[in-house]
Design a protein around this motif. Structure first.
Motif, PDB file in Angstrom:
ATOM      1  N   VAL A  58       0.801  -1.129  -0.127  1.00  0.00           N
ATOM      2  CA  VAL A  58       0.181   0.139   0.010  1.00  0.00           C
ATOM      3  C   VAL A  58       0.986   1.103  -0.222  1.00  0.00           C
ATOM      4  N   SER A  59       2.131   1.443   0.753  1.00  0.00           N
ATOM      5  CA  SER A  59       2.849   2.346   0.792  1.00  0.00           C
ATOM      6  C   SER A  59       3.698   2.596  -0.355  1.00  0.00           C
ATOM      7  N   ARG A  60       3.851   1.708  -1.288  1.00  0.00           N
ATOM      8  CA  ARG A  60       4.506   1.902  -2.431  1.00  0.00           C
ATOM      9  C   ARG A  60       3.771   1.454  -3.921  1.00  0.00           C
ATOM     10  N   LEU A  61       2.753   2.063  -3.964  1.00  0.00           N
ATOM     11  CA  LEU A  61       2.235   1.811  -5.138  1.00  0.00           C
ATOM     12  C   LEU A  61       2.605   2.311  -6.438  1.00  0.00           C
ATOM     13  N   TRP A  62       2.885   3.491  -6.131  1.00  0.00           N
ATOM     14  CA  TRP A  62       3.448   4.222  -7.410  1.00  0.00           C
ATOM     15  C   TRP A  62       4.792   3.605  -7.811  1.00  0.00           C
ATOM     16  N   GLU A  63       5.730   3.726  -7.110  1.00  0.00           N
ATOM     17  CA  GLU A  63       6.984   3.060  -7.594  1.00  0.00           C
ATOM     18  C   GLU A  63       6.927   1.772  -7.817  1.00  0.00           C
ATOM     19  N   ARG A  64       6.423   0.605  -7.117  1.00  0.00           N
ATOM     20  CA  ARG A  64       6.565  -0.613  -7.077  1.00  0.00           C
ATOM     21  C   ARG A  64       5.742  -1.184  -8.135  1.00  0.00           C
ATOM     22  N   HIS A  65       4.533  -0.519  -8.300  1.00  0.00           N
ATOM     23  CA  HIS A  65       3.411  -1.264  -9.254  1.00  0.00           C
ATOM     24  C   HIS A  65       3.073  -0.485 -10.454  1.00  0.00           C
ATOM     25  N   ILE A  66       2.759   0.719 -10.125  1.00  0.00           N
ATOM     26  CA  ILE A  66       2.087   1.458 -11.507  1.00  0.00           C
ATOM     27  C   ILE A  66       3.310   2.047 -12.204  1.00  0.00           C
ATOM     28  N   LEU A  67       4.365   2.307 -11.640  1.00  0.00           N
ATOM     29  CA  LEU A  67       5.424   2.874 -12.486  1.00  0.00           C
ATOM     30  C   LEU A  67       6.235   1.629 -13.117  1.00  0.00           C
ATOM     31  N   ASN A  68       6.359   0.869 -12.116  1.00  0.00           N
ATOM     32  CA  ASN A  68       6.897  -0.788 -12.818  1.00  0.00           C
ATOM     33  C   ASN A  68       6.181  -1.375 -13.760  1.00  0.00           C
ATOM     34  N   SER A  69       4.488  -0.932 -13.797  1.00  0.00           N
ATOM     35  CA  SER A  69       3.876  -1.677 -14.894  1.00  0.00           C
ATOM     36  C   SER A  69       4.184  -0.815 -16.125  1.00  0.00           C
ATOM     37  N   ALA A  70       4.350   0.699 -15.843  1.00  0.00           N
ATOM     38  CA  ALA A  70       4.097   1.570 -16.996  1.00  0.00           C
ATOM     39  C   ALA A  70       5.505   1.466 -17.838  1.00  0.00           C
ATOM     40  N   ALA A  71       6.461   0.555 -17.180  1.00  0.00           N
ATOM     41  CA  ALA A  71       7.777   0.618 -18.125  1.00  0.00           C
ATOM     42  C   ALA A  71       7.498  -0.352 -19.204  1.00  0.00           C
ATOM     43  N   VAL A  72       6.544  -1.058 -19.327  1.00  0.00           N
ATOM     44  CA  VAL A  72       6.334  -1.877 -20.675  1.00  0.00           C
ATOM     45  C   VAL A  72       5.700  -1.150 -21.726  1.00  0.00           C
ATOM     46  N   VAL A  73       5.198   0.028 -21.449  1.00  0.00           N
ATOM     47  CA  VAL A  73       4.568   0.928 -22.498  1.00  0.00           C
ATOM     48  C   VAL A  73       5.370   1.331 -23.718  1.00  0.00           C
ATOM     49  N   PRO A  74       6.640   1.879 -23.372  1.00  0.00           N
ATOM     50  CA  PRO A  74       7.489   2.000 -24.767  1.00  0.00           C
ATOM     51  C   PRO A  74       7.548   1.076 -25.643  1.00  0.00           C
ATOM     52  N   TYR A  75       7.677  -0.303 -25.205  1.00  0.00           N
ATOM     53  CA  TYR A  75       7.707  -1.443 -26.035  1.00  0.00           C
ATOM     54  C   TYR A  75       6.480  -1.833 -26.758  1.00  0.00           C
ATOM     55  N   LEU A  76       5.647  -1.154 -26.694  1.00  0.00           N
ATOM     56  CA  LEU A  76       4.383  -1.639 -27.189  1.00  0.00           C
ATOM     57  C   LEU A  76       4.059  -0.410 -28.558  1.00  0.00           C
ATOM     58  N   ALA A  77       4.966   0.249 -28.705  1.00  0.00           N
ATOM     59  CA  ALA A  77       4.770   1.300 -29.746  1.00  0.00           C
ATOM     60  C   ALA A  77       3.989   1.064 -31.141  1.00  0.00           C
ATOM     61  N   GLY A  78       4.278  -0.148 -31.557  1.00  0.00           N
ATOM     62  CA  GLY A  78       3.715  -0.787 -33.029  1.00  0.00           C
ATOM     63  C   GLY A  78       2.297  -1.306 -32.766  1.00  0.00           C
ATOM     64  N   ALA A  79       2.052  -1.658 -31.505  1.00  0.00           N
ATOM     65  CA  ALA A  79       0.966  -2.538 -31.187  1.00  0.00           C
ATOM     66  C   ALA A  79      -0.536  -1.508 -31.281  1.00  0.00           C
ATOM     67  N   ARG A  80      -1.395  -2.505 -31.820  1.00  0.00           N
ATOM     68  CA  ARG A  80      -2.975  -1.693 -31.860  1.00  0.00           C
ATOM     69  C   ARG A  80      -3.882  -2.642 -30.945  1.00  0.00           C
TER      70      ARG A  80
END
Length: 223
Positions: A58-80
């Protein structure tokens, strides 16, 4: 829990909240920031009670979970279109859907209480690009194909490949969040990778904002 532990967790929560409000995080998340701030608040307030995250998370949602998950998005650039396997609390599927409203995102999750949460969150955040599908990934192998399959801490690479590759169109990619020791999982996965004429797995670094630890991403293309 003793007073010292409580103080430490409170300090972690304050620091994590500050991180989530920082200009760097706002810039990295882009159009996804506002819905993800709401998602963060819902997870913080309800995640533990609903069995979606552990009490220490609960005390580390941004760093450990949301941003960790967001790290994959740049590698989805060509996907629809994307299928997220074992979506659970919505990590990374909901994060992807918020940051890429142009994507068609299928959230595949077998547990009823989690699919109820995912549907509720998608409605609450106005994510019209999300479809929640209850069941195991294998149940959808002949139902549709997507450009990319994601997952986070779901299974060893050999099992994950068997679950993921049949969901991909030819030329589509598995882009999955894994642990630091994922190189050890590659050899045991080679038989299933050959079955789908898949590419050699690439081990990539997923970065977000300065000061936040990077994550390990594995990318495999279906041949």
């Amino acid at each position: 829990m003793n007073d010292f532990e409580g103080t430490g967790e409170h300090a972690d929560a304050v620091a994590d909240e500050a991180l989530g409000e920082s200009p760097e995080v706002r810039a990295f998340l882009g159009v996804g920031y506002e819905p993800l701030a709401r998602f963060h608040d819902r997870l913080r307030d309800e995640g533990e009670v609903r069995g979606l995250i552990g009490p220490r998370e609960v005390s580390r949602l941004w760093e450990r979970h949301i941003l960790n998950s967001a790290a994959v998005v740049p590698y989805l650039a060509g996907a629809r279109s994307v299928a997220d396997i074992g979506s659970g609390a919505g990590l990374p599927g909901i994060v992807i859907a918020c940051m890429r409203p142009d994507l068609e995102v299928h959230l595949i999750e077998p547990m009823e209480r989690r699919t109820a949460w995912l549907s509720e969150i998608a409605d609450d955040l106005g994510l019209t690009n999300v479809q929640v599908k209850r069941g195991r990934a294998e149940e959808y192998h002949d139902a549709f194909e997507v450009d990319a399959v994601t997952s986070r801490a779901v299974a060893a690479l050999s099992k994950l490949a068997r679950m993921s590759l049949p969901l991909l169109r030819r030329g589509g990619e598995m882009v999955v969040l894994k642990g630091r020791n994922v190189a050890q999982e590659i050899d045991p996965a080679r038989k299933v990778l050959r079955t789908f004429k898949a590419s050699e797995p690439e081990i990539l670094e997923g970065t977000t904002v300065p000061g936040v630890e990077s994550t390990t991403i594995v990318r495999i293309r279906r041949g």
